[in-house]
Design a protein around this motif. Structure first.
Motif, mmCIF file in Angstrom:
data_model
loop_
_atom_site.group_PDB
_atom_site.id
_atom_site.type_symbol
_atom_site.label_atom_id
_atom_site.label_comp_id
_atom_site.label_asym_id
_atom_site.label_seq_id
_atom_site.Cartn_x
_atom_site.Cartn_y
_atom_site.Cartn_z
ATOM 1 N N SER A 155 1.204 -4.819 3.916
ATOM 2 C CA SER A 155 0.319 -5.982 3.824
ATOM 3 C C SER A 155 -1.141 -5.567 3.957
ATOM 4 C CB SER A 155 0.678 -7.019 4.882
ATOM 5 O OG SER A 155 0.302 -6.579 6.168
ATOM 6 N N PHE A 156 -1.425 -4.593 4.829
ATOM 7 C CA PHE A 156 -2.795 -4.104 4.951
ATOM 8 C C PHE A 156 -3.240 -3.417 3.661
ATOM 9 C CE2 PHE A 156 -2.029 -3.749 9.759
ATOM 10 C CZ PHE A 156 -2.481 -5.039 9.948
ATOM 11 N N GLU A 157 -2.322 -2.693 3.027
ATOM 12 C CA GLU A 157 -2.646 -2.066 1.748
ATOM 13 C C GLU A 157 -2.891 -3.126 0.674
ATOM 14 O OE1 GLU A 157 -0.638 1.020 -1.468
ATOM 15 O OE2 GLU A 157 0.470 0.420 0.312
ATOM 16 N N ALA A 158 -2.069 -4.180 0.680
ATOM 17 C CA ALA A 158 -2.248 -5.260 -0.292
ATOM 18 C C ALA A 158 -3.570 -5.994 -0.066
ATOM 19 C CB ALA A 158 -1.078 -6.239 -0.208
ATOM 20 N N LYS A 159 -3.982 -6.138 1.186
ATOM 21 C CA LYS A 159 -5.259 -6.787 1.481
ATOM 22 C C LYS A 159 -6.411 -5.927 0.961
ATOM 23 C CE LYS A 159 -8.166 -8.490 5.203
ATOM 24 N NZ LYS A 159 -8.394 -8.533 6.631
ATOM 25 N N ARG A 160 -6.283 -4.623 1.155
ATOM 26 C CA ARG A 160 -7.329 -3.715 0.702
ATOM 27 C C ARG A 160 -7.477 -3.766 -0.827
ATOM 28 N NH1 ARG A 160 -5.743 0.461 3.487
ATOM 29 N NH2 ARG A 160 -4.460 1.348 1.868
ATOM 30 N N VAL A 161 -6.347 -3.922 -1.535
ATOM 31 C CA VAL A 161 -6.380 -3.999 -2.987
ATOM 32 C C VAL A 161 -6.869 -5.362 -3.456
ATOM 33 C CG1 VAL A 161 -4.905 -3.941 -5.044
ATOM 34 C CG2 VAL A 161 -4.579 -2.277 -3.251
ATOM 35 N N GLY A 162 -6.639 -6.399 -2.650
ATOM 36 C CA GLY A 162 -7.100 -7.734 -3.003
ATOM 37 C C GLY A 162 -6.003 -8.672 -3.457
ATOM 38 N N THR A 163 -4.760 -8.377 -3.128
ATOM 39 C CA THR A 163 -3.646 -9.236 -3.495
ATOM 40 C C THR A 163 -3.650 -10.493 -2.628
ATOM 41 O OG1 THR A 163 -2.371 -7.263 -4.021
ATOM 42 C CG2 THR A 163 -1.143 -9.298 -3.778
ATOM 43 N N PRO A 164 -3.477 -11.666 -3.223
ATOM 44 C CA PRO A 164 -3.521 -12.892 -2.415
ATOM 45 C C PRO A 164 -2.286 -13.096 -1.530
ATOM 46 C CG PRO A 164 -3.093 -13.408 -4.713
ATOM 47 C CD PRO A 164 -3.396 -11.951 -4.645
ATOM 48 N N LEU A 165 -1.194 -12.402 -1.783
ATOM 49 C CA LEU A 165 0.027 -12.590 -1.001
ATOM 50 C C LEU A 165 0.127 -11.645 0.195
ATOM 51 C CD1 LEU A 165 2.647 -13.128 -3.838
ATOM 52 C CD2 LEU A 165 1.645 -14.825 -2.334
ATOM 53 N N TRP A 166 -0.984 -11.044 0.599
ATOM 54 C CA TRP A 166 -0.917 -10.089 1.697
ATOM 55 C C TRP A 166 -0.587 -10.787 3.011
ATOM 56 C CZ3 TRP A 166 -3.994 -10.178 6.022
ATOM 57 C CH2 TRP A 166 -5.122 -10.988 5.983
ATOM 58 N N ARG A 167 -1.004 -12.038 3.159
ATOM 59 C CA ARG A 167 -0.704 -12.772 4.401
ATOM 60 C C ARG A 167 0.789 -13.014 4.539
ATOM 61 N NH1 ARG A 167 -5.280 -15.332 2.383
ATOM 62 N NH2 ARG A 167 -7.117 -15.050 3.666
ATOM 63 N N LEU A 168 1.445 -13.314 3.418
ATOM 64 C CA LEU A 168 2.896 -13.534 3.436
ATOM 65 C C LEU A 168 3.627 -12.258 3.848
ATOM 66 C CD1 LEU A 168 5.086 -15.631 2.786
ATOM 67 C CD2 LEU A 168 5.120 -14.727 0.465
#
Length: 180
Positions: A110-123
């Motif tokens: 999820s931290f990697e997804a946040k860094r990339v900018g994916t909106p589903l990182w919170r899920l």
């Protein structure tokens, strides 16, 4: 996510929901069934990674990573298969450790997804935290009440939650970038 990947994720989610229902109906065999499902998935994924290395990965930059991943997954799958016959307590502890590890991997992803900018990182973050907390709570409850059924019902709930998240993610719209 392609159309085929969406259908594949929906089918996998439905199979996971059916497996959760089966486990909830047979809690006395649930721990063994969970371990067997883990063994089969690890062995299949390990063979798949080795096949990828043999067919394509050896010609790619850092293709040896898929070879090492395949070998490690096969090894972990065989180790898990050997634990099934040792007893319920050892199998329960091992499965709890695996679920805590999977939760930490989801948190890191999820931290990697946040860094990339994916909106589903919170899920993904919430899913990882839920996995870790539920696995710890199931371990404590299982040992406190000396019952294997409590962790099996918890694993059923985790499996159903993972299936629901997988289906939800497959049904989400993805942004399509057009190059002009």
């Amino acid at each position: 996510m392609s159309y085929f990947q969406r259908i594949k994720n929906i089918v996998i989610g439905i199979v996971m929901l059916l497996l959760a229902l089966l486990l909830a109906l047979t809690p006395e065999w649930g721990l063994i069934l969970i371990a067997l499902a883990l063994v089969v998935s690890l062995l299949v994924y390990g063979v798949r990674m080795l096949w990828y290395y043999i067919t394509m990965g050896r010609y790619m930059v850092s293709g040896k990573t898929s070879l090492f991943q395949g070998i490690v997954l096969l090894d972990v799958g065989l180790f898990t298969a050997s634990l099934i016959s040792t007893g319920r307590l050892v199998t329960l502890i091992y499965l709890l450790v695996v679920f805590v590890f999977a939760g930490f991997v989801d948190i890191l992803r999820s931290f990697e997804a946040k860094r990339v900018g994916t909106p589903l990182w919170r899920l993904k973050l919430i899913g990882g935290i839920v996995k870790v907390l539920v696995a710890i709570a199931l371990g404590v409850a299982g040992f406190a009440f000396r019952s294997v059924a409590i962790p099996v019902y918890g694993f059923c709930a985790l499996l159903a939650y993972s299936a629901a998240v997988r289906i939800y993610t497959a049904l989400q719209k993805t942004a399509i970038v057009y190059i002009q």
